[in-house]
Design a protein around this motif. Structure first.
Motif: not given
Length: 169
Positions: A30-50
């Motif tokens: 946003r104009p006055d700040a930044t925010l780092d997001v850590q993302i971890r994804v685990e997958n199975d055959d049908t689903t993304h677990h985030i």
């Protein structure tokens, strides 16, 4: 005060992490700040677990792997979390309706076709779908009043009834 946002192009860059699993860092601005997001994804055959962590805040979501709008859904989820929307951990009625419509339409596709389901501004036909083939050519485009109506409209375009079938000589 403006809200944190992430350009869709940056989220599209996370598509590889979505498909293969693993970790990634994404920056919301946003104009006055930044925010780092850590993302971890685990997958199975049908689903993304985030699972995501941004500073002291963490949350998670699960979404179907076949969801055509998964990058946009991930973007919305991250922005909702960063902007403090309490309901970000739950899916909206519209998101659920889109996923159910996607599943219904996917059930009538031919091999090598992909459907993209969206909402429309038409109150009588609030759902829309475009079906493409592996070459990116449009095979069908329809709107529907419900997930069932949408799937039937796609079926009618992709699997037209041939005249003369079932007739007795």
């Amino acid at each position: 005060m403006s809200e944190f946002s992430i350009p869709l192009s940056r989220v599209m860059g996370l598509e590889r992490t979505l498909e293969n699993g693993g970790t990634a860092t994404c920056t919301l601005r946003r104009p006055d700040a930044t925010l780092d997001v850590q993302i971890r994804v685990e997958n199975d055959d049908t689903t993304h677990h985030i699972k995501v962590a941004m500073g002291p805040l963490s949350s998670s979501m699960t979404m179907p792997r076949k969801l055509a709008t998964k990058c946009q859904s991930l973007r919305d989820f991250l922005q909702d979390l960063a902007n403090g929307r309490a309901d970000s951990g739950t899916q909206s009625d519209e998101a659920i309706a889109l996923m159910e419509a996607q599943e219904s339409v996917d059930g009538v596709l031919k091999a090598g076709q992909t459907a993209y389901v969206i909402t429309t501004v038409n109150r009588d036909r609030p759902l829309g779908a475009v079906v493409t083939n592996d070459e990116g050519e449009v095979c069908a485009a329809v709107t529907g009043a419900s997930k069932e109506h949408l799937a039937e409209a796609i079926r009618a375009k992709l699997w037209p009834v041939q005249e003369g079938l079932g007739e007795c000589a």
